[in-house]
Design a protein around this motif. Structure first.
Motif, PDB file in Angstrom:
ATOM      1  N   HIS A  99       0.686  -1.354  -0.023  1.00  0.00           N
ATOM      2  CA  HIS A  99      -0.009   0.017   0.323  1.00  0.00           C
ATOM      3  C   HIS A  99       0.870   1.219   0.052  1.00  0.00           C
ATOM      4  O   HIS A  99       2.191   1.183   0.123  1.00  0.00           O
ATOM      5  N   HIS A 101       1.724   3.829   2.071  1.00  0.00           N
ATOM      6  CA  HIS A 101       2.422   4.468   3.130  1.00  0.00           C
ATOM      7  C   HIS A 101       3.778   4.415   2.891  1.00  0.00           C
ATOM      8  O   HIS A 101       4.570   3.546   2.535  1.00  0.00           O
ATOM      9  N   HIS A 104       6.539   1.736   3.148  1.00  0.00           N
ATOM     10  CA  HIS A 104       6.503   0.611   2.487  1.00  0.00           C
ATOM     11  C   HIS A 104       6.751   1.120   0.829  1.00  0.00           C
ATOM     12  O   HIS A 104       7.101   0.035   0.102  1.00  0.00           O
ATOM     13  N   HIS A 163      -6.727  -2.013   5.021  1.00  0.00           N
ATOM     14  CA  HIS A 163      -5.850  -0.918   5.933  1.00  0.00           C
ATOM     15  C   HIS A 163      -6.064   0.432   5.073  1.00  0.00           C
ATOM     16  O   HIS A 163      -5.795   1.437   5.605  1.00  0.00           O
ATOM     17  N   ASP A 182      -0.484  -4.476   6.163  1.00  0.00           N
ATOM     18  CA  ASP A 182      -0.714  -3.940   7.554  1.00  0.00           C
ATOM     19  C   ASP A 182      -1.973  -4.250   7.843  1.00  0.00           C
ATOM     20  O   ASP A 182      -2.410  -3.795   8.999  1.00  0.00           O
TER      21      ASP A 182
HETATM   22 ZN   LIG Z   1       0.477   1.357   6.232  1.00  0.00          ZN
END
Ligand SMILES: [Zn+2]
Length: 296
Positions: A99, A101, A104, A163, A182
């Motif tokens: 994802h 964020h 990551h 998430h 996550d």
């Molecule tokens: Zn995350």
């Protein structure tokens, strides 16, 4: 007094919105002090761990080229490549983001510069574009896609919004290993990307899907910590989510404000087991409260 307060709130919300992807992504951690720990699951399957605040990187290596999941924060790039090189000299060909964020994805650019093709669920594109991020996927999918590499069948699929609204899970069929991003949390409260399409309901649905599609032998890789997350932890998280949501929903139905809900400490009996990490009981309560308050 009114105007300065408004400005102050503006600054605060700016800091919260932008910080995680720029300043905090680079400066919140002492990257020089972080050593990467390599965990071998199979001779060609490894997990690279850069501490609790960064996403666990899955590496599938072999003659067809290296496939990795997530890219940590950008300052970790050299250490990440060194850890991959300690496993294999093959070119790094594919990188999937679980994802958007920064813990990551922030290393995407540097991996792409080495020739890695970045893959993501299609909803990640507008999200990263809105951030002005340069590290965009060049391969996207809607529901699922499969790669046949290094004698492994790697399926990448979307568990629907969880998430975030663009989570990817990665399943290695032969090794029976699932990277769940996550969605789960180990011994702490889970983060919910409530402004990125994530929700309590979505995370609950995805955690149930993980339990349904795997068996007792499946090794589940968590996005953080672990690196393996026991099935009982997924179940415990589902129970905690259900109970805390029920309590907070009841408080919302009574018209309680977030301040009143925080004061009532709806997570109190879960706190001892989940006190570690950046998602404090207060932050978690705030995430659940905000998400449930937005329900139609
Ligand atoms: Zn995350």
């Amino acid at each position: 007094m009114k105007k300065p307060m408004k400005e102050f709130i503006k600054v605060i919300s700016f800091v919260f919105c932008v910080f995680p992807f720029s300043v905090m992504a680079q400066g919140g951690l002492d990257f020089d002090a972080i050593e990467i720990r390599t965990v071998e699951l199979e001779s060609n399957v490894h997990i690279l761990m850069g501490g609790p605040a960064q996403g666990n990187v899955l590496v599938v290596s072999g003659d067809d080229g290296i496939f990795i999941v997530d890219s940590m924060y950008a300052p970790m790039h050299d250490k990440l490549v060194a850890a991959i090189r300690a496993i294999s000299d093959a070119p790094i060909k594919y990188l999937v983001n679980t994802h958007m964020h920064g813990d990551h994805t922030a290393g995407n650019d540097a991996m792409a510069a080495l020739g890695a093709r970045v893959i993501g669920q299609e909803n990640i594109l507008p999200r990263l574009q809105a951030l002005g991020a340069g590290n965009l996927p060049v391969l996207t999918y809607k529901d699922s896609m499969t790669l046949y590499l290094n004698d492994e069948e790697i399926s990448i699929f979307w568990p629907e919004s969880a998430h975030t609204d663009h989570d990817s899970m990665i399943y290695l069929k032969n090794a029976n290993i699932l990277h769940v991003g996550d969605i789960p949390s180990n011994l702490r409260y889970p983060n919910i990307g409530i402004d990125d399409g994530g929700s309590v309901d979505g995370m609950t649905r995805a955690a149930r899907l993980v339990l349904e599609m795997t068996d007792a032998d499946t090794r589940l890789i968590a996005g953080h910590l672990g690196p393996l997350v026991p099935r009982v932890e997924m179940t415990a998280q589902l129970d905690m989510f259900a109970e805390v949501s029920r309590r907070i929903q009841a408080m919302i139905d009574q018209g309680m404000t977030l301040e009143q809900v925080l004061a009532a400490r709806p997570t109190a009996d879960f706190d001892e087991a989940r006190a570690a990490g950046a998602i404090t009981p207060e932050r978690f309560t705030g995430l659940v409260y905000t998400d449930l308050s937005r329900r139609p």
